[in-house]
Design a protein around this motif. Structure first.
Motif, PDB file in Angstrom:
ATOM      1  N   ALA A   1       0.890  -1.090   0.007  1.00  0.00           N
ATOM      2  CA  ALA A   1      -0.042  -0.034  -0.005  1.00  0.00           C
ATOM      3  C   ALA A   1       0.822   1.177  -0.040  1.00  0.00           C
ATOM      4  CB  ALA A   1      -1.203  -0.001   1.166  1.00  0.00           C
ATOM      5  N   VAL A   2       2.018   1.229   0.786  1.00  0.00           N
ATOM      6  CA  VAL A   2       2.761   2.438   0.622  1.00  0.00           C
ATOM      7  C   VAL A   2       3.580   2.308  -0.640  1.00  0.00           C
ATOM      8  CG1 VAL A   2       4.910   3.299   1.610  1.00  0.00           C
ATOM      9  CG2 VAL A   2       3.300   2.382   3.226  1.00  0.00           C
TER      10      VAL A   2
ATOM     11  N   GLY B   1       2.172   1.765  -3.257  1.00  0.00           N
ATOM     12  CA  GLY B   1       1.331   2.220  -4.055  1.00  0.00           C
ATOM     13  C   GLY B   1       0.827   3.876  -3.935  1.00  0.00           C
ATOM     14  N   ALA B   2       0.920   4.056  -2.789  1.00  0.00           N
ATOM     15  CA  ALA B   2       0.768   5.378  -2.183  1.00  0.00           C
ATOM     16  C   ALA B   2       1.794   6.460  -2.887  1.00  0.00           C
ATOM     17  CB  ALA B   2       0.682   5.832  -0.878  1.00  0.00           C
ATOM     18  N   ILE B   3       3.164   5.975  -2.987  1.00  0.00           N
ATOM     19  CA  ILE B   3       4.303   6.623  -3.318  1.00  0.00           C
ATOM     20  C   ILE B   3       4.148   6.941  -5.005  1.00  0.00           C
ATOM     21  CG2 ILE B   3       6.664   6.876  -3.746  1.00  0.00           C
ATOM     22  CD1 ILE B   3       6.793   5.625  -0.892  1.00  0.00           C
TER      23      ILE B   3
ATOM     24  N   PHE C   1       1.434   5.928  -7.066  1.00  0.00           N
ATOM     25  CA  PHE C   1       0.210   6.358  -7.732  1.00  0.00           C
ATOM     26  C   PHE C   1      -0.650   6.888  -6.583  1.00  0.00           C
ATOM     27  CE2 PHE C   1       1.006   1.943  -9.050  1.00  0.00           C
ATOM     28  CZ  PHE C   1       1.630   2.345 -10.226  1.00  0.00           C
ATOM     29  N   PRO C   2      -0.132   8.240  -6.048  1.00  0.00           N
ATOM     30  CA  PRO C   2      -1.102   8.856  -5.001  1.00  0.00           C
ATOM     31  C   PRO C   2      -2.578   8.883  -5.595  1.00  0.00           C
ATOM     32  CG  PRO C   2       0.286  10.310  -6.128  1.00  0.00           C
ATOM     33  CD  PRO C   2       0.805   9.119  -6.499  1.00  0.00           C
TER      34      PRO C   2
ATOM     35  N   SER D   1      -3.782   7.815   0.458  1.00  0.00           N
ATOM     36  CA  SER D   1      -3.704   6.884  -0.509  1.00  0.00           C
ATOM     37  C   SER D   1      -3.276   5.585   0.114  1.00  0.00           C
ATOM     38  CB  SER D   1      -2.417   7.391  -1.331  1.00  0.00           C
ATOM     39  OG  SER D   1      -2.722   8.688  -2.114  1.00  0.00           O
TER      40      SER D   1
ATOM     41  N   TYR E   1      -5.599   1.874  -0.763  1.00  0.00           N
ATOM     42  CA  TYR E   1      -4.832   0.625  -1.214  1.00  0.00           C
ATOM     43  C   TYR E   1      -4.927  -0.521  -0.101  1.00  0.00           C
ATOM     44  CZ  TYR E   1      -3.074   3.050  -5.312  1.00  0.00           C
ATOM     45  OH  TYR E   1      -3.126   3.757  -6.355  1.00  0.00           O
TER      46      TYR E   1
END
Lengths: 236, 99
Positions: A217-218, A220-222, A224-225, B36, B40
């Protein structure tokens, strides 16, 4: 418009069926480990969690300490904290403290998965419907397994083991199909989880899930925010 | 050790883990990064729990793989949760009868 309670009940039917089959196995395991059927049922009623209960029965059978019991439950079930935090962002104003205290009892992997994928904000009655039917499957399956489990053909009980995972697949695959970013995060999490399983087997199941999911998830967040305005629109 | 104490400790720890963040956390998270991550997390948790555990869920890797493939195909066409779950189970069961 469907009443939220009824909607919760109907969304919980697959969870109820899946839980029945999994907790059936738990009931058999508990009795084989030397517990009374009533103890197994009481554990399912008060814990409502698969991996934690299986580990707990193992500790009871080995006459472990209460400290060991508490620490094991903490590690295996820590993921529920993360889920509770995520769900806390989706609650409607109807979720007062007393409702939060009651509904938090029912945060499980499957209930979380269904609740978090709802488009609208969560109301208490929806959660209660979802939890009630799921918990009755869990407790009913435990009772059936503890009392009558050894009578069913093994080929059937074995095949029932896949049901909950089938439900998870029904949640993640449509997301992966419609969004490439979700697909990448899903593949990353599966890959990390496989690394733990095959290369780092000393890491417990609970920790392996937490670390794999957080890493994926991290990343992904970095990479594709998400567009914040977009998700707020979805919640309305 | 009494059974009651074991069950009380199990249930108590498990409840507190669930209750504390869900009940005490009231703020709306503003950070785009945290939002975000939370977006996810559900997919990541479910995927990590499913793979590779699903391949060992039926006592036989072949029946589990057949069940998994059937589940993925039906889920790709967006069939309801119950249909996907029961079909995966049926596929695994029938495969077990054949092999």
């Amino acid at each position: 418009m469907q009443k939220p309670f009824i909607k919760g009940l109907s969304h919980g039917i697959p969870i109820c069926l899946g839980y029945f089959s999994v907790s059936f196995g738990f009931g058999i395991l508990a009795v084989k480990s030397g517990l009374q059927a009533i103890d197994a049922i009481l554990i399912s009623l008060t814990n409502l969690t698969s991996a934690g209960q299986a580990a707990g029965v193992g500790i009871i059978a080995a006459a472990g300490t209460l400290i060991e019991m508490a620490a094991t439950q903490f590690v295996i079930n820590l993921r529920y904290s993360l889920m509770g935090l995520t769900l806390s962002q989706k609650l409607s104003d109807k979720f007062t403290t007393i409702h939060r205290l009651i509904a938090s009892f029912g945060i499980t992997d499957e209930i979380f998965a269904v609740a978090v994928s709802q488009k609208e904000k969560l109301v208490p009655t929806y959660m209660y419907g979802l939890i009630l039917i799921s918990a009755s499957g869990w407790v009913g399956g435990t009772a059936a397994g503890a009392i009558a489990g050894l009578a069913l053909p093994a080929s059937l009980t074995a095949a029932m083991g896949i049901m909950l995972y089938g439900m998870f697949i029904a949640i993640i695959i449509p997301a992966a199909r419609s969004c490439k970013k979700d697909l990448i995060v899903i593949c990353l999490a599966a890959a990390f989880s496989a690394v733990f399983k095959y290369l780092l087997p000393m890491v417990s199941f609970g920790f392996a899930i937490i670390i794999s999911a957080l890493l994926a998830a991290v990343i992904g967040a970095i990479l594709f925010p998400i567009n914040v305005a977009e998700t707020e629109g979805e919640e309305e | 050790m009494s059974m009651f104490l074991y069950i009380a400790v199990m249930a108590g720890v498990t409840y507190l883990i669930r209750m504390i963040p869900f009940t005490l956390f009231r703020k709306k998270i503003k950070s785009r990064f945290i939002q975000s991550v939370l977006y996810y997390i559900p997919y990541a948790v479910l995927s990590a729990m499913t793979f590779p555990a699903i391949f060992y869920s039926t006592d036989n890797t072949v029946t589990a793989v057949v069940g998994t493939v059937i589940a993925i195909i039906l889920a790709y066409f967006k069939l309801p949760l119950t249909v996907v779950a029961i079909s995966a189970c049926a596929a695994a069961f029938i495969t077990g009868l054949i092999i």
